[in-house]
Motif scaffolding. Structure first.
Motif, short mmCIF file in Angstrom:
data_model
loop_
_atom_site.label_atom_id
_atom_site.label_comp_id
_atom_site.label_asym_id
_atom_site.label_seq_id
_atom_site.Cartn_x
_atom_site.Cartn_y
_atom_site.Cartn_z
N SER A 147 0.80 -1.23 0.00
CA SER A 147 0.00 0.00 0.00
C SER A 147 0.83 1.27 0.00
CB SER A 147 -0.92 0.00 1.22
OG SER A 147 -1.78 -1.10 1.17
N SER A 148 2.01 1.24 0.56
CA SER A 148 2.81 2.47 0.66
C SER A 148 3.09 3.08 -0.72
CB SER A 148 4.11 2.23 1.42
OG SER A 148 4.91 1.28 0.76
N ARG A 149 3.05 2.26 -1.76
CA ARG A 149 3.26 2.79 -3.11
C ARG A 149 2.12 3.71 -3.54
NH1 ARG A 149 4.23 -2.66 -5.26
NH2 ARG A 149 2.87 -2.01 -6.95
N MET A 150 0.97 3.61 -2.87
CA MET A 150 -0.17 4.46 -3.19
C MET A 150 -0.30 5.64 -2.22
SD MET A 150 -0.61 2.04 -5.35
CE MET A 150 -0.59 0.55 -4.40
N ASP A 151 0.66 5.80 -1.32
CA ASP A 151 0.56 6.86 -0.30
C ASP A 151 0.53 8.25 -0.91
OD1 ASP A 151 0.47 4.97 1.69
OD2 ASP A 151 2.37 5.54 2.62
N VAL A 152 1.18 8.46 -2.02
CA VAL A 152 1.18 9.77 -2.67
C VAL A 152 -0.22 10.12 -3.20
CG1 VAL A 152 1.91 8.92 -4.94
CG2 VAL A 152 2.45 11.26 -4.26
N PHE A 153 -1.05 9.12 -3.47
CA PHE A 153 -2.37 9.33 -4.04
C PHE A 153 -3.49 9.32 -3.00
CE2 PHE A 153 0.16 6.85 -7.17
CZ PHE A 153 0.25 7.79 -8.18
N SER A 154 -3.34 8.52 -1.96
CA SER A 154 -4.45 8.23 -1.05
C SER A 154 -5.04 9.45 -0.33
CB SER A 154 -4.03 7.17 -0.03
OG SER A 154 -3.79 5.94 -0.69
N PRO A 155 -4.24 10.40 0.18
CA PRO A 155 -4.87 11.53 0.87
C PRO A 155 -5.88 12.29 -0.01
CG PRO A 155 -2.56 11.44 1.46
CD PRO A 155 -2.77 10.45 0.34
N ARG A 156 -5.53 12.57 -1.24
CA ARG A 156 -6.45 13.29 -2.13
C ARG A 156 -7.71 12.48 -2.37
NH1 ARG A 156 -5.16 15.53 -8.25
NH2 ARG A 156 -7.14 16.62 -8.57
N LEU A 157 -7.57 11.18 -2.59
CA LEU A 157 -8.74 10.34 -2.83
C LEU A 157 -9.65 10.29 -1.61
CD1 LEU A 157 -7.10 7.42 -4.86
CD2 LEU A 157 -8.33 9.43 -5.73
N LEU A 158 -9.05 10.20 -0.42
CA LEU A 158 -9.84 10.23 0.81
C LEU A 158 -10.56 11.57 0.94
CD1 LEU A 158 -7.26 8.43 3.07
CD2 LEU A 158 -9.64 7.67 2.78
N ASP A 159 -9.87 12.66 0.62
CA ASP A 159 -10.49 13.99 0.70
C ASP A 159 -11.64 14.13 -0.30
OD1 ASP A 159 -8.74 14.78 2.72
OD2 ASP A 159 -7.40 15.88 1.35
N LEU A 160 -11.62 13.35 -1.38
CA LEU A 160 -12.68 13.38 -2.38
C LEU A 160 -13.81 12.39 -2.09
CD1 LEU A 160 -10.50 13.81 -5.60
CD2 LEU A 160 -12.04 15.50 -4.56
N GLY A 161 -13.73 11.68 -0.95
CA GLY A 161 -14.85 10.83 -0.56
C GLY A 161 -14.56 9.36 -0.40
N LEU A 162 -13.38 8.89 -0.80
CA LEU A 162 -13.04 7.49 -0.62
C LEU A 162 -13.20 7.11 0.86
CD1 LEU A 162 -11.80 4.92 -1.98
CD2 LEU A 162 -9.58 5.76 -1.20
N ALA A 163 -13.84 5.98 1.13
CA ALA A 163 -14.10 5.56 2.51
C ALA A 163 -13.10 4.53 3.01
CB ALA A 163 -15.51 4.98 2.62
N ALA A 164 -12.68 3.60 2.13
CA ALA A 164 -11.88 2.47 2.61
C ALA A 164 -10.86 2.05 1.56
CB ALA A 164 -12.78 1.29 2.94
N MET A 165 -9.77 1.50 2.08
CA MET A 165 -8.71 0.95 1.23
C MET A 165 -8.35 -0.42 1.78
SD MET A 165 -6.39 4.42 1.30
CE MET A 165 -6.79 4.63 3.04
N ILE A 166 -7.99 -1.32 0.88
CA ILE A 166 -7.51 -2.65 1.26
C ILE A 166 -6.14 -2.83 0.64
CG2 ILE A 166 -7.91 -5.14 1.17
CD1 ILE A 166 -10.88 -4.48 0.46
N GLY A 167 -5.17 -3.25 1.43
CA GLY A 167 -3.83 -3.48 0.92
C GLY A 167 -3.00 -4.22 1.94
N LYS A 168 -1.69 -4.11 1.81
CA LYS A 168 -0.81 -4.72 2.81
C LYS A 168 0.28 -3.73 3.18
CE LYS A 168 2.40 -7.05 -0.31
NZ LYS A 168 2.95 -8.31 -0.77
N GLY A 169 0.69 -3.78 4.43
CA GLY A 169 1.80 -2.97 4.89
C GLY A 169 1.39 -1.64 5.50
#
Length: 175
Positions: free
Chosen positions: A82-104
């Motif tokens: 999941s850390s490879r998506m860390d650069v993207f995740s905050p913006r997606l969460l701010d746009l309404g994303l509720a949950a993520m599934i990954g590892k690490g």
């Protein structure tokens, strides 16, 4: 630690009760996205384009499933780091994303965004792609076919086993 059966259509109402370390069996619709798909999604966001799925209350599974063998819905479908998506995740969460599934583990910026948006990060077990595939009842490629296994897919999952890695208060089992 508790075990929860969660319908992803009701994820927002389930999130407040979840605590880091709890087990969950997820059912409903989620979407696969990895690095390459995230880059294309961000390009669409920056251009004002239409996204392949609605981010509001959505769940993203960081996975790039293998092609389905004959007679199966999907091939192996284990979690991506999941850390490879860390650069993207905050913006997606701010746009309404509720949950993520990954590892690490996740960055502090992601944890802050989870807290700010009352989201959740679920941990799946690496190396268990065949197990996770057995909990996927439907798979449809919905965007970026040119990315192959990293294209965006709409999955319908049933009793998909995960752990609450980071709860909505920022408590974490991801060290």
């Amino acid at each position: 630690m508790a075990t929860y059966e969660i319908n992803l259509a009701d994820i927002r109402s389930a999130i407040p009760q979840l605590k880091a370390g709890d087990r969950a069996l997820l059912s409903g619709t989620c979407y696969t996205s990895r690095d390459a798909a995230h880059k294309k999604i961000f390009a669409l966001l920056d251009e004002g384009g239409e996204l392949p799925y609605d981010l509001k209350d959505a769940c993203i599974y960081f996975a790039g499933p293998t092609p389905a063998p004959e007679g199966f819905v999907i091939g192996s479908c284990g979690p991506t780091t999941s850390s490879r998506m860390d650069v993207f995740s905050p913006r997606l969460l701010d746009l309404g994303l509720a949950a993520m599934i990954g590892k690490g583990k996740r960055s502090q910026e992601v944890i802050d965004a989870i807290i700010r948006n009352k989201g959740v990060y679920f941990c799946a077990i690496g190396g268990a792609g065949a197990l996770y595939a057995s909990h996927i009842t439907e798979c449809e490629e919905i965007a970026f076919k040119e990315l192959g296994c990293e294209s965006v897919k709409r999955l319908v999952i049933k009793d998909f086993p995960v752990y609450v890695g980071i709860d909505s208060e920022g408590n974490s089992i991801c060290k």
